[in-house]
Design an enzyme around this catalytic site. Structure first.
Site, PDB file in Angstrom:
ATOM      1  N   GLY A 179     -30.767  46.438 -24.406  1.00 32.25           N
ATOM      2  CA  GLY A 179     -30.553  45.716 -25.817  1.00 32.25           C
ATOM      3  C   GLY A 179     -29.298  44.727 -26.310  1.00 32.25           C
ATOM      4  N   GLN A 180     -29.541  44.492 -27.441  1.00 34.41           N
ATOM      5  CA  GLN A 180     -28.348  43.387 -27.826  1.00 34.41           C
ATOM      6  C   GLN A 180     -26.829  43.964 -27.779  1.00 34.41           C
ATOM      7  OE1 GLN A 180     -27.715  42.550 -31.957  1.00 34.41           O
ATOM      8  NE2 GLN A 180     -26.736  40.528 -31.595  1.00 34.41           N
ATOM      9  N   ASP A 236     -33.029  52.533 -20.187  1.00 34.66           N
ATOM     10  CA  ASP A 236     -33.801  51.415 -21.113  1.00 34.66           C
ATOM     11  C   ASP A 236     -35.276  51.648 -20.685  1.00 34.66           C
ATOM     12  OD1 ASP A 236     -34.918  49.668 -23.183  1.00 34.66           O
ATOM     13  OD2 ASP A 236     -32.884  49.058 -23.075  1.00 34.66           O
ATOM     14  N   TYR A 270     -36.961  51.200 -40.831  1.00 30.64           N
ATOM     15  CA  TYR A 270     -35.877  51.306 -40.050  1.00 30.64           C
ATOM     16  C   TYR A 270     -34.585  52.125 -41.037  1.00 30.64           C
ATOM     17  CZ  TYR A 270     -31.594  49.253 -38.069  1.00 30.64           C
ATOM     18  OH  TYR A 270     -30.232  48.857 -37.288  1.00 30.64           O
ATOM     19  N   ILE A 307     -24.940  41.811 -35.986  1.00 30.87           N
ATOM     20  CA  ILE A 307     -23.828  41.685 -35.229  1.00 30.87           C
ATOM     21  C   ILE A 307     -24.007  40.393 -34.394  1.00 30.87           C
ATOM     22  CG2 ILE A 307     -23.266  42.449 -32.883  1.00 30.87           C
ATOM     23  CD1 ILE A 307     -23.424  45.477 -33.640  1.00 30.87           C
TER      24      ILE A 307
HETATM   25  C1  AKB Z   1     -31.204  44.217 -38.475  1.00 31.92           C
HETATM   26  O1  AKB Z   1     -31.103  43.163 -38.991  1.00 31.92           O
HETATM   27  O2  AKB Z   1     -32.407  45.120 -38.461  1.00 31.92           O
HETATM   28  C2  AKB Z   1     -29.982  44.839 -37.700  1.00 31.92           C
HETATM   29  C3  AKB Z   1     -29.106  45.718 -38.897  1.00 31.92           C
HETATM   30  C4  AKB Z   1     -28.424  45.213 -39.829  1.00 31.92           C
HETATM   31  O3  AKB Z   1     -29.110  47.103 -38.376  1.00 31.92           O
HETATM   32  N1  AKB Z   1     -29.267  43.935 -37.148  1.00 31.92           N
END
Ligand code: AKB
Length: 317
Positions: free
Chosen positions: A13-14, A36, A141, A171
């Site tokens: 991932g990133q 992964d 999330y 990030i």
């Molecule tokens: C997102 O945009 O979902 C992530 C974060 C800020 O956790 N980069």
């Protein structure tokens, strides 16, 4: 002392791809097991296919290599997560429970878990959002990260498991591409700028969010993981700040190099997510406990992003 073998989930991932390189440079490539559900491109270290939602597969790898530390980065991010909230919850939480359980049972020395500014919602002050504040996240999330913070704190209290965590801002890095986040625009914009294309931004021009340069984020992660355990007072997740800016500020910074750079705004559902997140973060606990300080401001980020992406493009041609 036994060798400190480190397992990284979500290594393609990133953050995972950059952290895997950084840990390999620091502790030796042979100490790092990247894993992964996607195959890595151009990776010459040890790699295992791993779906961390499957406990047995995870445990097999831990036993096979005698893993002593885990960086659990596999997750579905904010914007992508809204497409299927239930599978986001399952992926993010099942994998974390598995990592914590395998760590408890196999005496893993340290675990790193990334939380996010997405844990904050309308109930938190927008500016200089404090460490300890009501969490009412707006996305699945964020809900999974807030629950995860409580879960890692539970494992710390009940089993004395050494789990360390950061609430990452958005990030920005040249090394890898983000996927499925609300802050992804802040990376994509540089790719468009260097290829002379117009950028269509999915956030409003003044949507200020907390951001951090990849090199700072990686350094923060390693500094936290190397800090003496007794110096750490936060066992949920540390607030972490770099700088705060809006899309219009990045465009202005880019125009110092590409004066004709064009950006238009077509806000979509991600604007609502951004509006529920803080504008800036108070990271004084991280500064006090383990000496955190960011190094890159917006113009530093722009300079390095443009320089490195141009180098990468030149190498491809
Ligand atoms: C997102 O945009 O979902 C992530 C974060 C800020 O956790 N980069």
């Amino acid at each position: 002392m036994e060798r400190n073998i480190i397992l990284i989930t979500g290594a393609c991932g990133q953050i995972g791809s950059v952290l895997t390189e950084a840990l390999g440079e620091r502790y030796g490539k042979s100490a790092i097991i990247a894993s992964d559900i996607a195959e890595p491109i151009d990776f010459d270290g040890l790699f295992e296919y791993l779906d961390a939602t499957n406990y047995d597969s995870l445990e097999k790898i831990v036993v096979k290599y005698g893993v002593k530390e885990i960086y659990h980065l596999a997750a579905i991010l904010s914007a992508k997560g809204e497409e299927c909230p239930t599978s986001t919850w399952r992926t993010n939480m099942d994998s974390l429970v598995n990592v914590l359980e395998v760590s408890r049972r196999h005496r893993i020395r340290k675990v790193f878990f990334p939380s996010s500014i997405a844990v904050f919602g309308k109930g938190a002050p927008l500016h200089d959002t404090p460490q300890d504040v009501h969490l009412d996240p707006s996305t699945m999330y964020g809900v999974s990260k807030a629950a995860a913070e409580n879960l890692i704190n539970y494992y710390h209290k009940k089993y004395n498991l050494d789990v360390r965590s950061l609430r990452y801002p958005g990030i920005i890095g040249y090394q890898s591409l983000p996927g499925g986040g609300t802050t992804d625009y802040a990376v994509d914009i540089y790719h468009k700028a260097i290829s002379g294309e117009e950028f269509v931004c999915f956030l409003k021009q003044n949507a200020t969010l907390p951001m951090i340069f990849m090199d700072d984020a990686i350094r923060a992660t390693i500094e936290l993981m190397e800090a003496p355990r007794e110096s750490l007072s936060i066992h949920t997740s540390y607030n972490l700040a770099g700088i705060s800016y809006a899309p219009e500020n990045v465009a202005k910074s880019i125009r110092k190099y590409y004066e004709d750079f064009k950006m238009i705004y077509k806000p979509d559902f991600r604007q609502q997510i951004a509006e529920s997140w803080p504008r800036s973060i108070d990271d004084s606990s991280a500064r006090r406990d383990w000496g955190w300080k960011h190094r890159y401001d917006l113009d530093d980020i722009t300079r390095v992003m443009i320089e490195k992406l141009k180098e990468k493009n030149a190498a491809i041609v």
